[in-house]
Design an enzyme around this catalytic site. Structure first.
Site, PDB file in Angstrom:
ATOM      1  N   SER A 215     -34.721  17.036  15.494  1.00 41.60           N
ATOM      2  CA  SER A 215     -35.217  16.969  14.112  1.00 41.60           C
ATOM      3  C   SER A 215     -34.388  17.869  13.211  1.00 41.60           C
ATOM      4  O   SER A 215     -34.077  17.505  12.073  1.00 41.60           O
ATOM      5  CB  SER A 215     -36.689  17.402  14.046  1.00 41.60           C
ATOM      6  OG  SER A 215     -37.487  16.562  14.819  1.00 41.60           O
TER       7      SER A 215
ATOM      8  N   ARG B 266     -34.100  18.157  26.582  1.00 45.09           N
ATOM      9  CA  ARG B 266     -32.742  17.644  26.320  1.00 45.09           C
ATOM     10  C   ARG B 266     -31.745  18.518  27.075  1.00 45.09           C
ATOM     11  O   ARG B 266     -31.967  18.856  28.208  1.00 45.09           O
ATOM     12  CB  ARG B 266     -32.476  17.622  24.818  1.00 45.09           C
ATOM     13  CG  ARG B 266     -33.362  16.622  24.067  1.00 45.09           C
ATOM     14  CD  ARG B 266     -33.333  16.881  22.600  1.00 45.09           C
ATOM     15  NE  ARG B 266     -33.746  18.271  22.338  1.00 45.09           N
ATOM     16  CZ  ARG B 266     -33.942  18.792  21.153  1.00 45.09           C
ATOM     17  NH1 ARG B 266     -33.741  18.066  20.083  1.00 45.09           N
ATOM     18  NH2 ARG B 266     -34.332  20.034  21.010  1.00 45.09           N
TER      19      ARG B 266
ATOM     20  N   LYS C 184     -42.858  28.938  12.108  1.00 43.36           N
ATOM     21  CA  LYS C 184     -41.773  27.991  11.820  1.00 43.36           C
ATOM     22  C   LYS C 184     -41.907  27.526  10.385  1.00 43.36           C
ATOM     23  O   LYS C 184     -43.023  27.339   9.902  1.00 43.36           O
ATOM     24  CB  LYS C 184     -41.903  26.749  12.715  1.00 43.36           C
ATOM     25  CG  LYS C 184     -41.433  26.965  14.119  1.00 43.36           C
ATOM     26  CD  LYS C 184     -41.333  25.654  14.877  1.00 43.36           C
ATOM     27  CE  LYS C 184     -40.744  25.907  16.253  1.00 43.36           C
ATOM     28  NZ  LYS C 184     -40.533  24.690  17.021  1.00 43.36           N
TER      29      LYS C 184
ATOM     30  N   HIS D 192     -38.306  11.389  20.200  1.00 43.47           N
ATOM     31  CA  HIS D 192     -39.725  11.667  20.446  1.00 43.47           C
ATOM     32  C   HIS D 192     -40.447  10.383  20.859  1.00 43.47           C
ATOM     33  O   HIS D 192     -41.253  10.381  21.787  1.00 43.47           O
ATOM     34  CB  HIS D 192     -40.413  12.179  19.162  1.00 43.47           C
ATOM     35  CG  HIS D 192     -39.984  13.537  18.714  1.00 43.47           C
ATOM     36  ND1 HIS D 192     -39.555  13.779  17.416  1.00 43.47           N
ATOM     37  CD2 HIS D 192     -39.923  14.731  19.358  1.00 43.47           C
ATOM     38  CE1 HIS D 192     -39.278  15.073  17.288  1.00 43.47           C
ATOM     39  NE2 HIS D 192     -39.478  15.668  18.456  1.00 43.47           N
TER      40      HIS D 192
HETATM   41  O1  PNS Z   1     -41.689  20.455  18.569  1.00 42.18           O
HETATM   42  P1  PNS Z   1     -41.744  21.922  18.855  1.00 42.18           P
HETATM   43  O2  PNS Z   1     -41.655  22.722  17.568  1.00 42.18           O
HETATM   44  O3  PNS Z   1     -40.732  22.361  19.874  1.00 42.18           O
HETATM   45  O4  PNS Z   1     -43.207  22.203  19.482  1.00 42.18           O
HETATM   46  C1  PNS Z   1     -43.615  23.503  19.762  1.00 42.18           C
HETATM   47  C2  PNS Z   1     -45.100  23.568  20.155  1.00 42.18           C
HETATM   48  C3  PNS Z   1     -45.958  22.841  19.172  1.00 42.18           C
HETATM   49  C4  PNS Z   1     -45.289  22.930  21.516  1.00 42.18           C
HETATM   50  C5  PNS Z   1     -45.485  25.079  20.254  1.00 42.18           C
HETATM   51  O5  PNS Z   1     -45.095  25.725  19.061  1.00 42.18           O
HETATM   52  C6  PNS Z   1     -46.981  25.295  20.456  1.00 42.18           C
HETATM   53  O6  PNS Z   1     -47.492  25.041  21.535  1.00 42.18           O
HETATM   54  N1  PNS Z   1     -47.680  25.773  19.407  1.00 42.18           N
HETATM   55  C7  PNS Z   1     -49.090  26.056  19.472  1.00 42.18           C
HETATM   56  C8  PNS Z   1     -49.355  27.565  19.502  1.00 42.18           C
HETATM   57  C9  PNS Z   1     -49.208  28.112  20.915  1.00 42.18           C
HETATM   58  O7  PNS Z   1     -49.877  27.724  21.842  1.00 42.18           O
HETATM   59  N2  PNS Z   1     -48.297  29.089  21.077  1.00 42.18           N
HETATM   60  C10 PNS Z   1     -48.041  29.748  22.333  1.00 42.18           C
HETATM   61  C11 PNS Z   1     -46.830  29.154  23.043  1.00 42.18           C
HETATM   62  S1  PNS Z   1     -46.488  30.054  24.531  1.00 42.18           S
END
Ligand code: PNS
Length: 169
Positions: free
Chosen positions: A139, A101, A48, A23
């Site tokens: 992670s 990745r 999650k 990251h």
């Molecule tokens: O590190 P991650 O868990 O891959 O990040 C995921 C993240 C934070 C980018 C995604 O869960 C997110 O954007 N969450 C906010 C809620 C949202 O907008 N959801 C719709 C996604 S289409």
């Protein structure tokens, strides 16, 4: 700054449960592309389950950034709730950055980018390919390795590795 002095703002969202050196590498690279990079950490507990609380994840990102070198712009860390695209618009961000990745990331990122684009076509998503060294670091695997007694110091800063150690005790 652009020619007309408008600040270019980018968002790098993530769960950071916990933040890895992979990251941090993406953050350093994204910092070359904007004037202000916001590291945006959602609660995300609705979809999650995290090892670290929202506050703990934010604190780890902040601590790692405080010791980071080689960044090219202002970087701040913020919590956000709700949709990423709404947050990006509220912040006046030009772009959302995501690290990519191996192929396994592609499906998820492809769908998320498509959904975000449908919701907000004005918010672009830009992918930075993880470099070789960090290509396989996640992670989830770092947590699993640590849980099973493996050494994860290669993948985390000493401060974050310590937080993970104490969490597992
Ligand atoms: O590190 P991650 O868990 O891959 O990040 C995921 C993240 C934070 C980018 C995604 O869960 C997110 O954007 N969450 C906010 C809620 C949202 O907008 N959801 C719709 C996604 S289409």
């Amino acid at each position: 700054m652009t020619e007309n002095n408008i600040q270019k703002i980018g968002i790098y969202p993530g769960s950071f449960d916990p933040i890895t050196k992979g990251h941090l590498h993406i953050i350093r690279r994204a910092s070359k592309l904007v004037d202000h990079l916001i590291i945006a950490v959602p609660d995300n507990t609705h979809n999650k389950s995290h090892m670290f609380s929202w506050d703990e994840r934010v604190a780890m990102v902040k601590a790692d950034l405080a010791t980071m070198t080689g960044q090219h712009c202002e970087i701040t860390v913020e919590k956000f709730d709700g949709l990423l695209v709404d947050y990006a618009r509220a912040k006046g961000a030009d772009c959302v950055y995501r690290g990519l990745r191996a192929i396994s990331d592609f499906e998820y990122e492809f769908q998320m980018t498509g959904m975000n684009y449908a919701l907000a076509p004005d918010v672009e998503t830009v992918f930075l390919m993880a470099s070789g060294q960090w290509q396989f670091v996640s992670s989830s695997f770092v947590k699993e390795i640590a849980r099973l007694g493996g050494d994860v110091s290669e993948f985390l800063t000493p401060a974050t590795a310590e937080k993970l150690r104490s969490k597992l005790q």
